[in-house]
Motif scaffolding. Structure first.
Motif, PDB file in Angstrom:
ATOM      1  N   ALA A  15      51.680  40.792  39.599  1.00 13.40           N
ATOM      2  CA  ALA A  15      52.464  40.576  40.830  1.00 13.40           C
ATOM      3  C   ALA A  15      52.851  41.874  41.526  1.00 13.40           C
ATOM      4  CB  ALA A  15      53.708  39.765  40.503  1.00 13.40           C
ATOM      5  N   SER A  16      52.977  42.970  40.777  1.00 14.70           N
ATOM      6  CA  SER A  16      53.330  44.247  41.407  1.00 14.70           C
ATOM      7  C   SER A  16      52.096  45.088  41.718  1.00 14.70           C
ATOM      8  CB  SER A  16      54.310  45.017  40.518  1.00 14.70           C
ATOM      9  OG  SER A  16      53.760  45.210  39.234  1.00 14.70           O
ATOM     10  N   SER A  17      50.938  44.440  41.762  1.00 18.04           N
ATOM     11  CA  SER A  17      49.650  45.060  42.125  1.00 18.04           C
ATOM     12  C   SER A  17      49.150  46.095  41.115  1.00 18.04           C
ATOM     13  CB  SER A  17      49.710  45.682  43.516  1.00 18.04           C
ATOM     14  OG  SER A  17      49.975  44.683  44.474  1.00 18.04           O
ATOM     15  N   VAL A  18      49.613  46.016  39.890  1.00 14.72           N
ATOM     16  CA  VAL A  18      49.112  46.905  38.834  1.00 14.72           C
ATOM     17  C   VAL A  18      47.849  46.288  38.252  1.00 14.72           C
ATOM     18  CG1 VAL A  18      49.617  47.947  36.594  1.00 14.72           C
ATOM     19  CG2 VAL A  18      51.421  47.764  38.311  1.00 14.72           C
ATOM     20  N   GLU A  19      46.772  47.082  38.222  1.00 13.88           N
ATOM     21  CA  GLU A  19      45.488  46.611  37.707  1.00 13.88           C
ATOM     22  C   GLU A  19      45.304  47.028  36.256  1.00 13.88           C
ATOM     23  OE1 GLU A  19      42.429  48.270  40.194  1.00 13.88           O
ATOM     24  OE2 GLU A  19      42.723  46.746  41.732  1.00 13.88           O
ATOM     25  N   SER A  20      44.695  46.134  35.479  1.00 12.68           N
ATOM     26  CA  SER A  20      44.295  46.481  34.115  1.00 12.68           C
ATOM     27  C   SER A  20      42.855  46.020  33.918  1.00 12.68           C
ATOM     28  CB  SER A  20      45.230  45.853  33.078  1.00 12.68           C
ATOM     29  OG  SER A  20      45.272  44.457  33.233  1.00 12.68           O
ATOM     30  N   HIS A  21      42.077  46.856  33.261  1.00 14.42           N
ATOM     31  CA  HIS A  21      40.658  46.590  33.043  1.00 14.42           C
ATOM     32  C   HIS A  21      40.495  45.442  32.056  1.00 14.42           C
ATOM     33  CE1 HIS A  21      36.407  47.613  32.957  1.00 14.42           C
ATOM     34  NE2 HIS A  21      36.447  47.474  31.651  1.00 14.42           N
ATOM     35  N   VAL A  22      39.698  44.444  32.429  1.00  5.71           N
ATOM     36  CA  VAL A  22      39.406  43.305  31.557  1.00  5.71           C
ATOM     37  C   VAL A  22      38.057  43.514  30.878  1.00  5.71           C
ATOM     38  CG1 VAL A  22      38.974  40.812  31.475  1.00  5.71           C
ATOM     39  CG2 VAL A  22      40.799  41.722  32.928  1.00  5.71           C
ATOM     40  N   GLY A  23      37.041  43.903  31.659  1.00  5.95           N
ATOM     41  CA  GLY A  23      35.724  44.123  31.081  1.00  5.95           C
ATOM     42  C   GLY A  23      34.658  44.290  32.137  1.00  5.95           C
ATOM     43  N   GLU A  24      33.456  44.561  31.664  1.00  4.40           N
ATOM     44  CA  GLU A  24      32.309  44.761  32.543  1.00  4.40           C
ATOM     45  C   GLU A  24      31.085  44.207  31.852  1.00  4.40           C
ATOM     46  OE1 GLU A  24      31.611  48.505  34.958  1.00  4.40           O
ATOM     47  OE2 GLU A  24      30.121  48.726  33.376  1.00  4.40           O
TER      48      GLU A  24
END
Length: 67
Positions: A15-24
């Motif tokens: 909600a605060s626009s913080v991104e976290s890597h999930v995968g590729e």
């Protein structure tokens, strides 16, 4: 129609626009939308869905791999 190879990167955005890597992943698909859909089905888990985070994707064609 021949399939093409795409590299799809998935991130979770809170909600605060913080991104976290999930995968590729690299997948064979008919187009970008198909590739994105396939990777989201594999990487976007029910836990991520329940967390309220939203998926953010980047899909790019992999060149030079026969397609």
């Amino acid at each position: 129609m021949p399939r093409k190879r795409f590299r799809v990167t998935v991130k979770a955005v809170d909600a605060s626009s913080v991104e976290s890597h999930v995968g590729e992943l690299i997948v064979d698909a008919k187009d970008r939308d198909d590739a994105t859909r396939k990777v989201l089905q594999q990487l976007w888990t029910p836990d991520l869905e329940a967390s309220g985070k939203k998926p953010s994707t980047h899909t790019a064609r992999v060149s030079g791999e026969g397609g």
